[in-house]
Design a protein around this motif. Structure first.
Motif, mmCIF file in Angstrom:
data_model
loop_
_atom_site.group_PDB
_atom_site.id
_atom_site.type_symbol
_atom_site.label_atom_id
_atom_site.label_comp_id
_atom_site.label_asym_id
_atom_site.label_seq_id
_atom_site.Cartn_x
_atom_site.Cartn_y
_atom_site.Cartn_z
ATOM 1 N N LEU A 23 80.810 1.166 41.498
ATOM 2 C CA LEU A 23 79.518 0.364 41.027
ATOM 3 C C LEU A 23 78.470 1.080 40.010
ATOM 4 N N ILE A 24 78.738 2.231 39.716
ATOM 5 C CA ILE A 24 77.642 2.986 39.220
ATOM 6 C C ILE A 24 78.256 3.670 37.886
ATOM 7 N N ASN A 25 77.308 3.876 36.726
ATOM 8 C CA ASN A 25 77.765 4.589 35.674
ATOM 9 C C ASN A 25 76.656 5.514 35.112
ATOM 10 N N PRO A 26 76.635 6.608 35.826
ATOM 11 C CA PRO A 26 75.436 7.465 35.391
ATOM 12 C C PRO A 26 75.315 7.993 34.108
ATOM 13 N N MET A 27 74.125 8.154 33.480
ATOM 14 C CA MET A 27 73.760 8.358 32.013
ATOM 15 C C MET A 27 73.901 9.888 32.196
ATOM 16 N N PRO A 28 74.775 10.600 31.149
ATOM 17 C CA PRO A 28 74.713 11.924 30.995
ATOM 18 C C PRO A 28 73.381 12.376 30.331
ATOM 19 N N ALA A 32 66.085 18.626 28.727
ATOM 20 C CA ALA A 32 64.944 18.035 29.047
ATOM 21 C C ALA A 32 63.590 19.087 28.655
ATOM 22 N N GLN A 33 62.469 18.684 28.637
ATOM 23 C CA GLN A 33 61.475 19.414 28.051
ATOM 24 C C GLN A 33 60.116 18.792 28.299
ATOM 25 N N GLY A 34 59.245 19.305 29.164
ATOM 26 C CA GLY A 34 57.627 18.950 29.554
ATOM 27 C C GLY A 34 58.025 17.463 30.371
ATOM 28 N N SER A 35 57.565 16.492 29.670
ATOM 29 C CA SER A 35 57.517 15.046 30.180
ATOM 30 C C SER A 35 58.599 14.289 29.778
ATOM 31 N N HIS A 36 59.656 14.981 29.111
ATOM 32 C CA HIS A 36 60.868 14.122 28.475
ATOM 33 C C HIS A 36 62.106 14.551 28.790
ATOM 34 N N PHE A 37 63.049 13.757 28.842
ATOM 35 C CA PHE A 37 64.370 14.089 28.626
ATOM 36 C C PHE A 37 65.398 13.245 27.688
ATOM 37 N N TRP A 38 66.377 13.844 27.323
ATOM 38 C CA TRP A 38 67.380 13.135 26.330
ATOM 39 C C TRP A 38 68.851 13.077 26.700
ATOM 40 N N ASP A 39 69.273 12.021 26.338
ATOM 41 C CA ASP A 39 70.830 11.812 26.461
ATOM 42 C C ASP A 39 71.589 12.174 25.268
ATOM 43 N N TYR A 40 72.865 12.174 25.263
ATOM 44 C CA TYR A 40 73.596 12.964 24.499
ATOM 45 C C TYR A 40 73.691 12.182 22.996
ATOM 46 N N GLU A 41 72.934 11.147 22.852
ATOM 47 C CA GLU A 41 73.107 10.445 21.784
ATOM 48 C C GLU A 41 71.739 10.603 20.967
ATOM 49 N N ARG A 43 68.736 10.142 22.214
ATOM 50 C CA ARG A 43 67.710 9.132 22.755
ATOM 51 C C ARG A 43 66.835 9.683 23.685
ATOM 52 N N LYS A 44 65.553 9.845 23.532
ATOM 53 C CA LYS A 44 64.378 10.506 24.201
ATOM 54 C C LYS A 44 63.711 9.627 25.203
ATOM 55 N N TYR A 45 63.566 10.065 26.261
ATOM 56 C CA TYR A 45 62.996 9.141 27.358
ATOM 57 C C TYR A 45 61.802 9.895 28.138
ATOM 58 N N LEU A 46 60.620 9.331 28.096
ATOM 59 C CA LEU A 46 59.244 9.658 28.892
ATOM 60 C C LEU A 46 59.653 9.436 30.270
ATOM 61 N N ASP A 47 59.640 10.621 30.990
ATOM 62 C CA ASP A 47 59.768 10.330 32.422
ATOM 63 C C ASP A 47 58.931 10.107 33.179
ATOM 64 N N PHE A 48 58.806 8.921 33.495
ATOM 65 C CA PHE A 48 57.875 8.293 34.348
ATOM 66 C C PHE A 48 58.187 8.530 35.780
ATOM 67 N N ARG A 400 62.651 0.733 25.811
ATOM 68 C CA ARG A 400 61.434 1.195 25.080
ATOM 69 C C ARG A 400 61.417 2.700 24.946
ATOM 70 N N GLY A 401 62.178 3.442 25.798
ATOM 71 C CA GLY A 401 62.128 4.913 26.106
ATOM 72 C C GLY A 401 61.306 5.370 27.088
ATOM 73 N N LEU A 402 61.141 4.587 28.010
ATOM 74 C CA LEU A 402 60.360 4.959 29.264
ATOM 75 C C LEU A 402 61.458 4.885 30.430
ATOM 76 N N TRP A 403 61.538 5.973 31.124
ATOM 77 C CA TRP A 403 62.420 6.003 32.638
ATOM 78 C C TRP A 403 61.384 5.753 33.532
ATOM 79 N N PRO A 404 61.767 4.670 34.467
ATOM 80 C CA PRO A 404 60.803 4.083 35.433
ATOM 81 C C PRO A 404 61.191 4.500 36.757
ATOM 82 N N PHE A 405 60.287 4.546 37.650
ATOM 83 C CA PHE A 405 60.775 4.623 39.110
ATOM 84 C C PHE A 405 60.525 3.366 39.802
#
Length: 444
Positions: A23-28, A32-41, A43-48, A400-405
């Motif tokens: 039931l899962i489909n993990p995003m590759p 990563a650098q600083g407060s961000h990480f990127w997928d293979y396309e 796309r940049k995510y702010l790691d909140f 919107r480019g924010l990775w939440p917890f």
């Protein structure tokens, strides 16, 4: 390696924790650098989320990476029975910032093993077997640690260990004691704890294990007087006070250890995560002189092949140097007081679905509700369709480019301690926009 190959290998061979595998489909994730990480396309995510609330120093800090490389070139590993320069230095540095007479460190590979061994130490030190811990807690997934855990992750693992008793800790927003203010909450929670001890038998209780600030289960900041009260009760009945600082420690709450904020000294502190931001597996138990003395001539019956691993300890030494030289703890404290706290209060005023905001440093929770009766946006332990509203809120953040917890009916705001003021404000702006989704489920 291509994204397609990463996905294929993961799906074919990786067995993921806490998941129904089909039931899962993990995003590759590519980098990563600083407060961000990127997928293979790209796309940049702010790691909140700080991943699992552990990347306190940020992704790929160059000084920390260099320290690991330097140690790898010198000595990759040596077994725990030998003395090692980085192991000793890391233990000394940790003891130097620990409160009171906590001067020994037993290294583990992570937080679960730290709690497992802390409980073992308490039982052997006291000659008692029971451990008290709260319902709203997480202490790890090893045998005794998962039994001590209060949240639903414990249920499918039962029965495992014996001798664990759960009690209710303070939670002013949803007071289990029907308190009307923090002073009442503290007093009534301590009375409940004392009653639990009396009815369980004080002479049977080895330890009280609590997260100084409850992490995954709500970022519950203890009301004034509560931790001092726990300390006094432990002293009265000869019980070991174990402070689980796996998530709350090493800058996360704007202090070396969260418990420093209240000036309380426990008997044992468990740590992991932020000590080296998870660059390598590392955790441990900081031990009071009194408990360490128990094992001066009596062997401690516990050990790990990789305890005090030189690479991991070298990363901890470098991390603590960076904390001190770059003012990261002070920065985290400032972010909480001047940016995150005020920002979340403003968000609360704009969104009826925000029932409560609370936290310290870079450790905050936004609790979402359906109505003015504080009905949680999703039910306790919701899954599948029942969790839909929170899934939608998380998706709105990610779009919107924010990775939440997220956990149950809460969004936790837990970026790296090194996140800039501008990045935090960017993340809060995105969260503000995403919470319009939660408002859509609110009924007055």
């Amino acid at each position: 390696m291509s994204e397609a190959q990463v996905r294929a290998d993961d799906r074919a061979h990786v067995f993921h924790s806490w998941s129904a595998q089909g039931l899962i489909n993990p995003m590759p994730v590519e980098k990563a650098q600083g407060s961000h990480f990127w997928d293979y396309e790209g796309r940049k995510y702010l790691d909140f989320s700080s991943q699992l609330v552990n990347i306190n120093i940020g992704h790929q800090h160059p000084r920390l990476v260099a320290a690991i490389q330097e140690q790898a070139a010198k000595l990759c590993t040596i077994q725990p029975a030998f003395a090692n320069d980085k192991r000793g230095e890391a233990a000394r540095m940790i003891a130097e910032v620990a409160p009171g007479p906590l001067n020994k460190v037993f290294f583990t590979n992570g937080g679960a093993e730290a709690n497992e061994n802390a409980i073992r130490m308490a039982r052997l030190h006291t000659g008692r077997h029971k451990v008290l811990s709260t319902y709203r807690s997480y202490h790890g997934s090893t045998a005794t640690a998962i039994t001590a855990t209060g949240d639903p992750r414990r249920w499918p693992n039962e029965p495992v260990a014996v001798g664990v008793v759960h009690f209710w800790g303070p939670y002013p927003y949803r007071s289990p004691f029907y308190a009307s203010n923090e002073a009442e909450e503290s007093e009534r929670a301590l009375r409940h704890l004392r009653d639990t001890i009396v009815f369980e038998g004080p002479g049977t209780i080895a330890a009280i294990l609590i997260e100084t600030v409850v992490g995954t289960n709500g970022i519950l900041v203890p009301p004034p007087g509560y931790l001092a009260g726990v300390r006094a009760i432990c002293d009265e009945f000869g019980i070991v006070f174990i402070a689980d600082e796996v998530m709350a420690g090493f800058g996360r709450c704007g202090e070396w250890f969260a418990i420093d904020k209240w000036g309380v000294t426990p008997d044992l502190i468990t740590f992991a995560k932020g000590v080296n931001s998870g660059y390598l597996p590392l955790g441990g138990v900081i031990i009071s002189d009194e408990i360490a003395e128990t094992f001066r001539e009596r062997p401690f019956p516990g050990g790990l092949t990789y305890s005090g691993h030189p690479l991991a300890c070298a990363s901890a030494v470098a991390s603590m140097q960076i904390f001190k030289e770059e003012g990261i703890i002070e920065h985290a404290r400032m972010l909480g007081e001047d940016v995150i706290g005020p920002g979340l209060e403003q968000i609360k005023q704009r969104h009826p679905s925000v029932g409560d905001v609370r936290g310290l440093g870079v450790f905050w929770a936004v609790e979402l509700v359906r109505d003015d009766r504080k009905t949680p946006l999703v039910p306790f332990n919701a899954a599948g369709a029942a969790a839909g509203p929170m899934t939608e809120v998380a998706a709105a953040c990610k779009e919107r480019g924010l990775w939440p917890f997220t956990h149950f009916n809460r969004v936790h705001v837990v970026p790296p301690c090194t996140t800039s003021v501008e990045e935090v404000r960017e993340g809060l702006t995105i969260l503000d926009e995403a919470l319009t989704v939660a408002d859509g489920f609110y009924t007055s």
